[in-house]
Design an enzyme around this catalytic site. Structure first.
Site, PDB file in Angstrom:
ATOM      1  CG  HIS A 472      -1.764   1.198   1.386  1.00  0.00           C
ATOM      2  ND1 HIS A 472      -3.080   1.252   0.989  1.00  0.00           N
ATOM      3  CD2 HIS A 472      -1.495   2.442   1.877  1.00  0.00           C
ATOM      4  CE1 HIS A 472      -3.579   2.451   1.217  1.00  0.00           C
ATOM      5  NE2 HIS A 472      -2.635   3.194   1.770  1.00  0.00           N
ATOM      6  CD  GLU A 473       1.628   3.711   3.628  1.00  0.00           C
ATOM      7  OE1 GLU A 473       1.873   4.755   2.996  1.00  0.00           O
ATOM      8  OE2 GLU A 473       0.581   3.576   4.291  1.00  0.00           O
ATOM      9  CG  HIS A 476       0.279   6.280  -0.638  1.00  0.00           C
ATOM     10  ND1 HIS A 476      -0.739   6.978  -1.231  1.00  0.00           N
ATOM     11  CD2 HIS A 476      -0.249   5.738   0.490  1.00  0.00           C
ATOM     12  CE1 HIS A 476      -1.846   6.862  -0.502  1.00  0.00           C
ATOM     13  NE2 HIS A 476      -1.569   6.104   0.546  1.00  0.00           N
ATOM     14  CG  HIS A 479       0.163   8.950  -6.815  1.00  0.00           C
ATOM     15  ND1 HIS A 479      -0.963   9.255  -6.088  1.00  0.00           N
ATOM     16  CD2 HIS A 479      -0.005   9.573  -8.006  1.00  0.00           C
ATOM     17  CE1 HIS A 479      -1.770  10.012  -6.814  1.00  0.00           C
ATOM     18  NE2 HIS A 479      -1.207  10.222  -7.973  1.00  0.00           N
TER      19      HIS A 479
END
Length: 689
Positions: A472-473, A476, A479
């Site tokens: 998940h991180e 990010h 991104h």
């Protein structure tokens, strides 16, 4: 410029490898002088833009604002990253002092009437300016930002808004530091074999390592780091110790004394409501959501309610099953919040012949980092080369150069282990944001997590939830690293709050793919791949306990939303409010909120997720529907889809609105049913309909 400032490494040119912050030369006493000088420089640059006698143009107003305050941005990013990941008493003192000063600077910018008039003039000219699409978007976002911060309001309202902002900045800093203080203060010391009953070897080794670090050799310590307490609650056969640990976890920020957050949270809710009214909104929730995908509190609530009822029904069935399991073992009690994880682990073993003690040896931190990198290579053509020539802020942190087609595009820092100097949780942040305003500026991105270190000489082994958090991180991080825009304002993750979780949650799906697990889930001692039967059991159990997981999250999101729908005219007892809200929802007593209000850092450490914790669920519609696209293609790395995902989402920053970005990737709007299907709640929802 005084000698202190002149010799300050924060303000000098950063000429080391990748022009990274000179961590090896930074000291806490460098920050306040650097902030002081950076404020002066930024203020002079911004005031000059406002006072420019020339007619406003995009270049002399918007582009000039994008260039202003470069030193302040650099100092701020470096400081707040360190304050979160490796703090100490000196940094916490600076943090308390700097919070109101930063707020004053921000207010002086956004409430400058001359600046607002220049931006308003440009907006009114519209297409006559001949801007390209990205410039038009940046102008639009500047106008929105100034308007939502009080641009154009009477002076009296502006003064009050500035005072509110300063007070909120001070309170948010104190809230965060209080939670950390409570987490650092607690330790559950285990000494006897009976104290260790049920705990797997990996957790015992980690607890022994923690005890040794704390000067308690020969003992075992459980802390309030999630990677320590959650597995303890999951495996400890000692119900009395589980209750002790759970109560300490649930009571962070609510223990009385200097670290109590109840009054702070209540004051913040009231001040936010007043701020919203000054800006012309009914409540703070209406204000906050007006600039999101949801647009209104009703839309957010409708989404939360649509999953609440089927999730609650599923959770009550789960609870009954756990109660029956406990009774079969002679437990003459109702399931309590400190029992759920323990009996759920037993139930998973019974239903799927799967327990975490069996899977953890195959989930090594190092291999899972490799897995996250591998998926990024297959999707986006990235390569990762570890760097040992870049000084970092802590011995645990590691750095990699990220390249594509032989050219560097970013520096990635991974900081994975829990420690007392680190705030709890997991997050992605930036030491430098990507932009191309005056030449290419490459981003420096960091992932900060809180995994329990293995014992001496032992590998760090993760739960599957831990592994999902890592992916998940890293989503990010991608991104931020893949951002390819000109203007800092719209760079990377600077997007709508209920869209920012889409790239991160989408990336979690690649962890669960057999192609990834077969390659990277290997035994930490033998190097043997995870047995196919075990892999299939993991995949089969993906929707296990989803009633619990959905209820604990959704309850927190609904309390957050309802708190910020308060008009702010009455004093709030946040504990009573929380209890009343949960009672109206019919919250199962055996499930605790994922984040109780006195330690709910998402919504009280700054404004990031305030009235917006629903965002994870909103983004989950996008990620569930979005990954369906890859499955429909029959190729989880389909090149055409990956390119559209890259071009419209990961690299696009906020250069387009989220609906357009998603449709550009998917070819249509998302289908909400994908969310319930992903969580295994679709049949429950249909049965209730």
């Amino acid at each position: 410029m005084d000698a202190t400032t002149e010799n300050n490494p924060l303000l000098a040119a950063w000429t080391g490898p990748f022009a990274a912050p000179p961590f090896d030369r930074l000291k806490p006493d460098h920050f306040m002088p650097a902030f002081t000088e950076a404020f002066v420089r930024a203020r002079a640059e911004i005031d000059a833009i406002a006072a420019n006698p020339e007619e406003p143009t995009f270049e002399n107003t918007i582009a000039a604002l994008e260039r202003a305050g470069e030193d302040l941005t650099r100092v701020s990013l470096t400081f707040f990253n360190l304050a979160g990941a490796d703090t100490n008493d000196a940094l916490e003192e600076v943090e308390r002092d700097i919070a109101p000063l930063l707020s004053r600077h921000r207010s002086a910018t956004y409430l400058n009437e001359d600046l607002f008039r220049r931006i308003e003039s440009l907006r009114e000219q519209g297409e006559k300016l001949g801007l390209d699409a990205e410039q038009a978007r940046v102008l639009e976002r500047y106008h929105i930002a100034f308007s939502r911060n009080g641009g154009g309001l009477p002076q009296e309202a502006k003064a009050r808004l500035a005072a509110i902002a300063e007070r909120l900045a001070t309170l948010g800093t104190q809230f965060s530091q209080n939670v950390l203080a409570d987490e650092k203060a607690y330790r559950l010391v285990l000494e006897t074999p009976e104290d260790l009953a049920g705990l797997p070897p990996s957790l015992i080794a980690a607890a022994a390592g923690t005890a040794a670090e704390l000067g308690l050799p020969g003992k075992y310590v459980i802390t309030l780091a999630r990677s320590s307490i959650e597995p303890f609650l999951q495996f400890s056969a000692r119900r009395d110790l589980r209750e002790q640990a759970f109560r300490a976890w649930a009571m962070r920020g609510e223990n009385g004394g200097a670290s109590d957050n109840r009054a702070i949270a209540a004051e913040m809710v009231k001040l936010r409501a007043e701020r919203a009214k000054l800006l012309g909104y009914e409540t703070f929730a209406h204000f906050k959501l007006a600039d999101t995908m949801a647009k209104t509190p009703k839309a957010a609530r409708d989404l939360l309610q649509s999953v609440w009822e089927p999730a609650r029904a599923r959770a009550l069935k789960e609870q009954a099953a756990l109660r029956a399991l406990a009774a079969s073992e002679g437990g003459n009690f109702e399931i309590a919040a400190w029992d759920w994880r323990y009996y759920a682990e037993k139930q998973r073993k019974a239903e799927y012949d799967l327990d975490e003690g069996e899977t953890k040896p195959y989930l090594q931190l190092g291999k899972l980092v490799e897995a996250a990198f591998h998926a990024a290579e297959k999707l986006f053509g990235l390569t990762f080369t570890e760097r040992f020539d870049i000084p970092l802020y802590h011995k645990d942190a590691r750095a990699w150069t990220v390249s594509r087609d032989g050219a560097e595009i970013a520096l990635f820092i991974g900081d994975y282990f829990a420690r007392p100097s680190k705030h709890s949780g997991a997050w992605m942040s930036l030491y430098r944001e990507q932009q191309k305003l005056d030449g290419t500026v490459l981003p420096i991105v960091v992932n900060v997590l809180n995994f329990a270190r293995g014992g001496e000489g032992e590998a760090c082994l993760l739960s599957f939830d831990d592994a999902r958090t890592l992916f998940h991180e890293f989503g990010h991080a991608l991104h931020g690293m893949l951002s390819d825009v000109t203007y800092p304002l719209i760079s990377g993750t600077s997007v709508a709050r209920d869209f920012v979780e889409f790239p991160s949650q989408l990336y979690e799906h690649w962890l669960e793919q057999p192609e990834i697990l077969r390659r990277f889930a290997v035994h930490y001692e033998t190097g043997e791949p995870m047995p196919e039967a075990l892999l299939q059991k993991i995949l089969a159990a993906r929707q296990f306990n989803q009633g619990f997981a959905t209820v604990e999250y959704t309850a927190s999101a609904l309390v957050d939303l309802d708190l910020h729908l308060k008009a702010g005219e009455e004093e709030i007892d946040i504990i009573s409010f929380e209890a009343e809200t949960l009672a109206k929802l019919g919250m199962p007593e055996a499930i605790g909120m994922r984040h109780r209000t006195p330690h709910f850092q998402h919504i009280f450490t700054g404004d990031g997720y305030s009235a917006g914790y629903y965002s994870y669920l909103w983004s989950e519609i996008l990620d569930a529907d979005g990954f369906d696209a890859f499955e429909e293609k029959g190729d989880i790395f389909d090149p055409e889809l990956a390119k559209r995902l890259h071009d419209h989402v990961y690299s696009a920053g906020y250069s387009r609105d989220p609906e357009t970005a998603y449709a550009g990737f998917r070819g249509r709007a998302p289908e909400p049913a994908a969310l319930l299907r992903k969580r295994g709640l679709l049949d429950t929802a249909n049965a209730q309909a």
